[in-house]
Design a protein around this motif. Sequence first.
Motif, mmCIF file in Angstrom:
data_model
loop_
_atom_site.group_PDB
_atom_site.id
_atom_site.type_symbol
_atom_site.label_atom_id
_atom_site.label_comp_id
_atom_site.label_asym_id
_atom_site.label_seq_id
_atom_site.Cartn_x
_atom_site.Cartn_y
_atom_site.Cartn_z
ATOM 1 N N ALA A 225 0.999 -1.257 -0.075
ATOM 2 C CA ALA A 225 -0.084 -0.032 -0.051
ATOM 3 C C ALA A 225 1.021 1.092 -0.034
ATOM 4 O O ALA A 225 1.939 1.255 0.672
ATOM 5 C CB ALA A 225 -1.040 -0.046 1.086
ATOM 6 N N ILE A 226 0.375 2.427 -0.633
ATOM 7 C CA ILE A 226 0.968 3.645 -0.602
ATOM 8 C C ILE A 226 0.202 4.321 0.451
ATOM 9 O O ILE A 226 -1.055 4.444 0.157
ATOM 10 C CB ILE A 226 1.240 4.119 -2.007
ATOM 11 C CG1 ILE A 226 1.865 3.400 -2.826
ATOM 12 C CG2 ILE A 226 1.705 5.563 -1.890
ATOM 13 C CD1 ILE A 226 3.113 3.176 -2.544
ATOM 14 N N VAL A 227 0.736 4.909 1.514
ATOM 15 C CA VAL A 227 -0.044 5.690 2.440
ATOM 16 C C VAL A 227 0.512 7.218 2.166
ATOM 17 O O VAL A 227 1.542 7.463 2.621
ATOM 18 C CB VAL A 227 -0.047 5.351 3.766
ATOM 19 C CG1 VAL A 227 -0.785 5.951 4.771
ATOM 20 C CG2 VAL A 227 -0.308 3.746 3.948
ATOM 21 N N ARG A 228 -0.360 8.071 1.959
ATOM 22 C CA ARG A 228 -0.026 9.776 1.865
ATOM 23 C C ARG A 228 -0.528 10.158 3.366
ATOM 24 O O ARG A 228 -1.700 9.830 3.845
ATOM 25 C CB ARG A 228 -0.794 10.352 0.804
ATOM 26 C CG ARG A 228 -0.373 9.903 -0.649
ATOM 27 C CD ARG A 228 -1.081 10.508 -1.786
ATOM 28 N NE ARG A 228 -1.777 11.458 -1.538
ATOM 29 C CZ ARG A 228 -3.146 11.499 -2.002
ATOM 30 N NH1 ARG A 228 -3.471 10.610 -2.741
ATOM 31 N NH2 ARG A 228 -3.720 12.456 -1.703
ATOM 32 N N MET A 229 0.143 10.887 3.798
ATOM 33 C CA MET A 229 -0.096 11.385 5.256
ATOM 34 C C MET A 229 0.037 12.769 5.489
ATOM 35 O O MET A 229 0.974 13.447 4.933
ATOM 36 C CB MET A 229 0.762 10.692 6.324
ATOM 37 C CG MET A 229 0.533 9.127 6.436
ATOM 38 S SD MET A 229 1.955 8.397 7.529
ATOM 39 C CE MET A 229 2.667 7.744 6.182
ATOM 40 N N ARG A 230 -0.940 13.412 6.019
ATOM 41 C CA ARG A 230 -0.866 14.840 6.097
ATOM 42 C C ARG A 230 -0.858 15.176 7.816
ATOM 43 O O ARG A 230 -1.954 14.829 8.404
ATOM 44 C CB ARG A 230 -2.012 15.736 5.963
ATOM 45 C CG ARG A 230 -1.972 17.206 5.666
ATOM 46 C CD ARG A 230 -3.037 17.992 5.282
ATOM 47 N NE ARG A 230 -3.391 17.311 4.134
ATOM 48 C CZ ARG A 230 -4.423 17.340 3.559
ATOM 49 N NH1 ARG A 230 -5.708 17.667 4.325
ATOM 50 N NH2 ARG A 230 -4.918 16.678 2.488
ATOM 51 N N VAL B 30 8.168 0.384 4.923
ATOM 52 C CA VAL B 30 9.550 0.123 4.431
ATOM 53 C C VAL B 30 10.016 1.369 3.877
ATOM 54 O O VAL B 30 11.487 1.288 3.655
ATOM 55 C CB VAL B 30 9.555 -1.368 3.354
ATOM 56 C CG1 VAL B 30 9.067 -2.423 4.148
ATOM 57 C CG2 VAL B 30 8.700 -1.130 2.408
ATOM 58 N N GLU B 31 9.444 2.285 3.394
ATOM 59 C CA GLU B 31 9.987 3.330 2.912
ATOM 60 C C GLU B 31 9.070 4.529 3.142
ATOM 61 O O GLU B 31 8.205 4.416 3.440
ATOM 62 C CB GLU B 31 9.980 3.275 1.099
ATOM 63 C CG GLU B 31 11.056 2.628 0.526
ATOM 64 C CD GLU B 31 11.011 2.356 -0.851
ATOM 65 O OE1 GLU B 31 10.804 3.588 -1.659
ATOM 66 O OE2 GLU B 31 11.134 1.426 -1.328
ATOM 67 N N CYS B 32 9.733 5.891 3.229
ATOM 68 C CA CYS B 32 8.930 6.807 3.632
ATOM 69 C C CYS B 32 9.642 8.299 3.233
ATOM 70 O O CYS B 32 10.880 8.421 3.407
ATOM 71 C CB CYS B 32 8.611 7.066 5.130
ATOM 72 S SG CYS B 32 7.525 8.473 5.441
ATOM 73 N N GLU C 265 6.111 13.416 16.386
ATOM 74 C CA GLU C 265 5.587 11.964 16.741
ATOM 75 C C GLU C 265 5.100 11.253 15.656
ATOM 76 O O GLU C 265 5.287 9.997 15.611
ATOM 77 C CB GLU C 265 4.278 12.351 17.592
ATOM 78 C CG GLU C 265 4.423 13.143 18.958
ATOM 79 C CD GLU C 265 3.022 13.482 19.618
ATOM 80 O OE1 GLU C 265 2.240 12.607 19.996
ATOM 81 O OE2 GLU C 265 2.817 14.681 19.598
ATOM 82 N N LEU C 266 4.761 11.828 14.619
ATOM 83 C CA LEU C 266 4.349 11.074 13.304
ATOM 84 C C LEU C 266 5.542 10.325 12.737
ATOM 85 O O LEU C 266 5.557 9.174 12.326
ATOM 86 C CB LEU C 266 3.645 11.925 12.135
ATOM 87 C CG LEU C 266 3.197 11.145 11.029
ATOM 88 C CD1 LEU C 266 2.017 9.995 11.248
ATOM 89 C CD2 LEU C 266 2.600 12.099 10.016
ATOM 90 N N GLU C 267 6.608 11.044 12.352
ATOM 91 C CA GLU C 267 7.695 10.678 11.961
ATOM 92 C C GLU C 267 8.315 9.497 12.809
ATOM 93 O O GLU C 267 8.557 8.398 12.216
ATOM 94 C CB GLU C 267 8.844 11.750 11.787
ATOM 95 C CG GLU C 267 9.839 11.396 10.775
ATOM 96 C CD GLU C 267 10.657 12.527 10.534
ATOM 97 O OE1 GLU C 267 11.821 12.810 11.029
ATOM 98 O OE2 GLU C 267 10.124 13.589 9.700
ATOM 99 N N CYS D 221 2.416 15.530 3.719
ATOM 100 C CA CYS D 221 3.790 15.770 4.407
ATOM 101 C C CYS D 221 4.557 14.264 4.179
ATOM 102 O O CYS D 221 5.792 14.671 3.967
ATOM 103 C CB CYS D 221 3.481 15.985 5.620
ATOM 104 S SG CYS D 221 2.495 17.379 6.119
ATOM 105 N N TYR D 222 3.944 13.277 4.111
ATOM 106 C CA TYR D 222 4.670 12.053 4.019
ATOM 107 C C TYR D 222 4.120 11.138 3.015
ATOM 108 O O TYR D 222 2.752 11.089 2.809
ATOM 109 C CB TYR D 222 4.860 11.263 5.344
ATOM 110 C CG TYR D 222 5.550 11.976 6.528
ATOM 111 C CD1 TYR D 222 6.867 12.119 6.295
ATOM 112 C CD2 TYR D 222 4.923 12.766 7.401
ATOM 113 C CE1 TYR D 222 7.749 12.813 7.509
ATOM 114 C CE2 TYR D 222 5.543 13.546 8.250
ATOM 115 C CZ TYR D 222 6.959 13.319 8.475
ATOM 116 O OH TYR D 222 7.595 14.164 9.399
#
Length: 153
Positions: free
Chosen positions: A76-81, A101-103, A89-91, A111-112
């Motif tokens: 899955a590709i997860v886009r996060m704001r 496995v990648e970000c 904290e998110l990082e 943001c990520y």
Amino acid sequence: MRNKPTINKVQLDAIDKQLIKLLYDNARTPVTELAREIGMTAPSINERLKRLEENGAITGYRVDIEPAVLGYSLMAIVRMRQLPGKWKELEALIQAIPEFVECDKVTGEDCYIAKLYLKDISDLDPILNQVAELADTNTAIVKSSPIKRRLLL
């Protein structure tokens, strides 16, 4: 995430590029075989490898693992704001969840953008629930990857 080190641009000649391509295809290729393929002596190839490592053109040698063999059948590709004030904290959370496995930290609305492997679709919600406390997410299940990691030469 680590800060990027200072990068000095390196000029690669045709032999350097050929050597990198051979190692990219199989990082375990013996120096003697590399030398034979390129038409040089093993000591000359060793010297080039040492120079490529020292100048940062080659940063390491790696093994590629097929996630499906380990039981991870979905990607899955997860886009996060991140929510206001929650980026640290998110990082830290992303780094602590082994399925990520990648970000990449990106510009724009998100943001990520992270790559996540799952054994089963039922594994997705527990992970996203953890992230939801710190960020809004948008997730896509990957159907196929027409371009895998490729060499930039």
